[in-house]
Each structure stands twice: as structure tokens, then as C-alpha cells.
Design an enzyme around this catalytic site. Sequence first.
Site, PDB file in Angstrom:
ATOM      1  N   HIS A 133      31.128   8.123 -29.259  1.00  0.00           N
ATOM      2  CA  HIS A 133      29.780   7.563 -29.236  1.00  0.00           C
ATOM      3  C   HIS A 133      29.009   7.742 -30.536  1.00  0.00           C
ATOM      4  O   HIS A 133      28.439   6.791 -31.054  1.00  0.00           O
ATOM      5  CB  HIS A 133      29.000   8.206 -28.091  1.00  0.00           C
ATOM      6  CG  HIS A 133      27.606   7.688 -27.915  1.00  0.00           C
ATOM      7  ND1 HIS A 133      27.336   6.347 -27.706  1.00  0.00           N
ATOM      8  CD2 HIS A 133      26.401   8.317 -27.914  1.00  0.00           C
ATOM      9  CE1 HIS A 133      26.019   6.179 -27.578  1.00  0.00           C
ATOM     10  NE2 HIS A 133      25.431   7.346 -27.716  1.00  0.00           N
TER      11      HIS A 133
ATOM     12  N   ARG B  72      25.059  16.698 -23.868  1.00  0.00           N
ATOM     13  CA  ARG B  72      26.175  15.775 -23.671  1.00  0.00           C
ATOM     14  C   ARG B  72      27.542  16.436 -23.776  1.00  0.00           C
ATOM     15  O   ARG B  72      28.472  16.064 -23.069  1.00  0.00           O
ATOM     16  CB  ARG B  72      26.065  14.621 -24.680  1.00  0.00           C
ATOM     17  CG  ARG B  72      24.951  13.673 -24.349  1.00  0.00           C
ATOM     18  CD  ARG B  72      24.796  12.594 -25.386  1.00  0.00           C
ATOM     19  NE  ARG B  72      23.774  11.641 -24.965  1.00  0.00           N
ATOM     20  CZ  ARG B  72      23.345  10.642 -25.716  1.00  0.00           C
ATOM     21  NH1 ARG B  72      23.852  10.448 -26.919  1.00  0.00           N
ATOM     22  NH2 ARG B  72      22.425   9.819 -25.268  1.00  0.00           N
TER      23      ARG B  72
ATOM     24  N   GLU C  94      16.245  12.753 -20.572  1.00  0.00           N
ATOM     25  CA  GLU C  94      17.680  12.605 -20.763  1.00  0.00           C
ATOM     26  C   GLU C  94      18.276  13.991 -20.940  1.00  0.00           C
ATOM     27  O   GLU C  94      17.554  15.004 -20.931  1.00  0.00           O
ATOM     28  CB  GLU C  94      17.982  11.710 -21.975  1.00  0.00           C
ATOM     29  CG  GLU C  94      17.586  10.256 -21.752  1.00  0.00           C
ATOM     30  CD  GLU C  94      17.984   9.348 -22.894  1.00  0.00           C
ATOM     31  OE1 GLU C  94      18.657   9.827 -23.822  1.00  0.00           O
ATOM     32  OE2 GLU C  94      17.636   8.161 -22.858  1.00  0.00           O
TER      33      GLU C  94
ATOM     34  N   ARG D 143      24.536  16.141 -31.065  1.00  0.00           N
ATOM     35  CA  ARG D 143      23.222  15.479 -31.100  1.00  0.00           C
ATOM     36  C   ARG D 143      22.529  15.528 -29.750  1.00  0.00           C
ATOM     37  O   ARG D 143      23.128  15.213 -28.722  1.00  0.00           O
ATOM     38  CB  ARG D 143      23.392  14.019 -31.538  1.00  0.00           C
ATOM     39  CG  ARG D 143      22.086  13.218 -31.490  1.00  0.00           C
ATOM     40  CD  ARG D 143      22.304  11.815 -32.017  1.00  0.00           C
ATOM     41  NE  ARG D 143      23.135  10.999 -31.153  1.00  0.00           N
ATOM     42  CZ  ARG D 143      22.680  10.242 -30.155  1.00  0.00           C
ATOM     43  NH1 ARG D 143      21.395  10.237 -29.858  1.00  0.00           N
ATOM     44  NH2 ARG D 143      23.505   9.495 -29.453  1.00  0.00           N
TER      45      ARG D 143
ATOM     46  N   HIS E 229      30.219  10.221 -25.548  1.00  0.00           N
ATOM     47  CA  HIS E 229      29.217  10.034 -24.489  1.00  0.00           C
ATOM     48  C   HIS E 229      29.891  10.258 -23.140  1.00  0.00           C
ATOM     49  O   HIS E 229      30.968   9.706 -22.875  1.00  0.00           O
ATOM     50  CB  HIS E 229      28.607   8.632 -24.559  1.00  0.00           C
ATOM     51  CG  HIS E 229      27.312   8.527 -23.821  1.00  0.00           C
ATOM     52  ND1 HIS E 229      27.245   8.551 -22.447  1.00  0.00           N
ATOM     53  CD2 HIS E 229      26.031   8.421 -24.256  1.00  0.00           C
ATOM     54  CE1 HIS E 229      25.977   8.453 -22.074  1.00  0.00           C
ATOM     55  NE2 HIS E 229      25.224   8.374 -23.160  1.00  0.00           N
TER      56      HIS E 229
END
Length: 576
Positions: free
Chosen positions: A361, A300, A131, A396, A251
Site C-alpha cells: 500500500h 495497520r 481510523e 505510517r 494495507h
Amino acid sequence: MSGTGTGIRLHAPAPGWEHEADVVVVGSGVAGLTVALRCAAQGARVTVVTKARLDDGSTRWAQGGIAAALGEGDTPEQHLDDTLVAGAGLCDEEAVRTLVTEGPDAVRRLIATGAQFDTSEATGEILLTREGGHHRRRIAHAGGDATGAEISRALIEAVRAARIEFIENALVLDLLTDAEGRAAGVTLHVMGEGQRDGVGAVRAGAVVLATGGMGQVFSATTNPAVSTGDGVALALRAGAEVSDLEFVQFHPTVLFLGPDAEGQQPLVSEAVRGEGAYLVDADGVRFMQGQHELAELAPRDIVAKGIMRRMQETGAEHMYLDGRHFGAQMWEHRFPTILAACRANGIDPVTQPVPVAPAAHYASGGVRTDLHGRTTVPGLYACGEVACTGVHGANRLASNSLLEGLVFAERIAADIAEHPAAPGPAVFPEPGRSPLLPSEARFAIQRTMTRGAGVLRSERSLEGAAEALSRMYADAEELLERDGKTAEPCVETWEATNLCLVARVLVEAARRREETRGCHWREDRPERDDAHWRRHIVVHLPSGGAGLPAAPTSLTIRTTPTADFPTTRPRTEPQR
């Protein structure tokens, strides 16, 4: 009365029933249920309080998976490096090192509890994917894209088998403390539970907040409807410190359902990009190439900013995620949940690119804790998204959230066992004069925050948000002062009041941080400023302060002198 709390309480009826436990855990996601299981295994009487049903929290919505150095050639050190890069200079390295070194064994214990991850038919080894922000395949998943649901299932079955007591449909209200200010339980409101109906109290020597996030403070979010910041609001009213609340991760790829869509939106997992889908604009141009070495798999915050910039440049309301080259079989087996959500909204990813846009998110900040989950209020712990352990910094890293919940939940349970608490009798203070906001304020707060403190922020937009939030509270306060009236105490007004409090703190922290870092993007301060802002913003409500801050002066805000994550020595100022 003396102690660490502020004495601020939500306006609510006096508790009409009581329950006794050694440990009360508020929340039933991976963090809360892991704490409950570990504490129960050590012989403690545990009660789990959850806002809806046991499986209605954020954990079951987690699609991507859980990150840990489980694969051949991967190491905790590499996982640490990726986490520190994503955190943009504000991670606490000791906390991250704790996460990545204890993480693999924590995942193995989760498997021993009953969680079943996807494995290779040929080797039987856990299948791992990538990811955003990860340089290696280290994301374990279950049911293709239903990892959270599988973890939730396994933990709930274990909790039921252990005969741990739980109270469902219960909104936690406030912390109970003894005369010395030590946590002694919680007050809560239960909806339709027979004798446990209405406002009651659970007395306990240790209180663990695992209430999840606060995504409902924005109009569009991936969070469920129950994520209204209740844990952060409770902690603030109890006098605990909150850190880095300005770092809300948006997100990058949430299914775009139209400009007026509100509430929980379907997530399109980062794992889709990890398997090779790419972002394009309406002309099919892959705009993330050249913006970062990892392109679509950049952290992200970088991908969200890339999407927003392209939307601004082209005047579009969304971008597209193109996974048509996967073919039907891969979509059906690897991403069945996402495929079903898209098709339910009239989009077929097998034949069409998927419209996506950023949405709120994950809260990287929260109630400040140490490496054992202890907050600045003795006996009060926090774990999971509600907590700020220092792991996430300013942004994060993908799939570190479930791992953080596991690792720090186990640490909290160990600390509770090692230091059993014996608080004195809980002191029930008189209800304060702080008003409740009407239920309709929720929607006004969400629109205000989306407009003024969303993905893009500026001094002007944040000032407008601050003024609007102050006005909402001032109107409620004026009604209370003039007519002695406030909104009727109920779940909807308590939630609106909690949302207003966390929104105010978020906005004031975002106004204070005059730079762009991680997922905090200031259009008027576009550069990262390590010289002045590689440090943390810590907020608490002063003793005797208003239940909701009507002005910045109602909050005590400090900036740490360095990037070091501050200790959590209990506050010593008197409670009034």
C-alpha cells in the site's frame, strides 16, 4: 565532471527537445500540485511533469481522508502521540511536530483552494471520523470515501486557473546536473505530445520529486499502474541517499479477488472499520479482540499481522470485514466508492461480509530529506510518498500521507523562494553501459518480491529474492557484454529497470534489519530489538557503480548510530 551525482543514467536516446522553467515538479498528486501552486504564487515559472494524465496518481485513490487536529478537544500533541506510537520508535519527532502543528492550517488553505469536505447538515462543521491508530475522530473526508478524488479535482482546477504549464504522459528518466553537481533539470520521455514527443529535457534551477510510491514492485497492490518507483530510482542514480525502504506498509483490508490476482486491487478503507465494521474469520470469530486495545482500529501493521496470523492458523486465503449492520443507506452514502467496487466484483457488503487480505500500500521510506524537503543532492527536493521525511518511522499512521504532502510541499515552496537556485549549464553525460531489463522482467520482479519480501519475511526468503533479482540483472548484463545488446529503450523497459533497482535496495535493507518492527515483519526475528535496531538504514549508489546493483557490494549501506534522523548535508564525493 565533478559533483554529487554518480553519473549513472538509464540507457535512452539523447534529448531531442528542451524546455526552460524555474521549477520542475515531477508528479501531480497532492504533494506535486501543492508545490506547483505555491511556487507559481511566488512568481516562479513552474512546469509540472506527470506520468499519465494529471489526475492519474495515487492521490485520487485515497479513500479514508486527511488527518489533522481540527475537532473540538483534539490537539496537535495528541496527534503527535498517535503518530509516534504507530511509527514504532523510528519517527523523527521534530518532523512529526512540524506535521501536526502546521497541518490544521494547511488543510484550511486546501479548503480555500477549493476542496470541499463533508460537513454536518446541522452545524456546517467538517465531519470527522476515526481510523486505525487514532484515539480521536480527526479524519476529514469528502464524498464519503472519495477524499483523494476531491482533493485532486480542487488542485487540478487551481493549477489550470493559475495557467501552470504541465506535460502529461511523460516518464521522467534522470536528473540533469551542472558541473558542480547541482540539480539543473530532468530528462524525460513524452508519449505522443506533438513537438514534445520522445526523449527531451526540462532545464530548471529546482527539481521537486513528487512521483508517489513503488507499490508495483509487488504483485498485488493498491497503487495505480504508474507507481513503479521512478522517483526513488532516479534519486539513487543521481547519488541521493534513500532511507528505510524496508518499511513498506501492507494495507490490512484490500478486496480479495483470488490468489492469482495481480496489479492494482480495490482498497477497503480503514474508515469502514472506523465506523464500526469488524474483522472476522470464516466462523465469524472477531480475532482482533484481545490483540490490541484498539482491536480492529490498531495501527495497520498490527492489523495486517493479525490477519496473516489468523490466515496461517486456519489455512485460509483471506479473512472477512463485516459491515452488514451498517445497512444499505450508510453504505450508499458513506462508502459509495467501496460499495461500487465490491458489487462490481460480485460482493454485496450490505448482505455479505467482504473478503479481505493485506496488499502492498505505502512506502514509509524513500528519498531522504530534511524538514524543507531538501535531499542530499543540492537543488533536488522530494515530497510525498517518494520522500522519507522522518514522519512515518517504521509504519505510517492512517491518513497522515495526504497531510504530509500538503505540509512539506508548502515548506519546499518556501525554501525555493528563499534560496533561488542558479545552476550552471546542464552537463549531458555519455550514456552508461548499464543494461535495460526486458519488459517481461516486471512480472518476474513482482512475483519474486511478493514471495520473498512481502508481508512475511525471513533470512531465507530474502536471500532467495536477492539471488533472483541479481540473476535477472546478470542475464541482461551478460547479453550486453557478449553481444553489445540490451532491451529496446521504451517505457516498459525503463519501468522494469527502475523496479529492479528499488527492489534490490528494499531487499538488502530488509536483510540488514534483523528484527521485527512496524511493517517490517521478520518471521525468523520476531521481536523488536531497540538495543541494536532503533536506528535507520541509509543506502546510496557509489560513484562509478553499476546502474543496477548486481550484488550487495554494489550498494553503500550504512546504519545510523542512533534513532536520530540524520541530516541531509549534500554528498561531496566526486562524480565520475
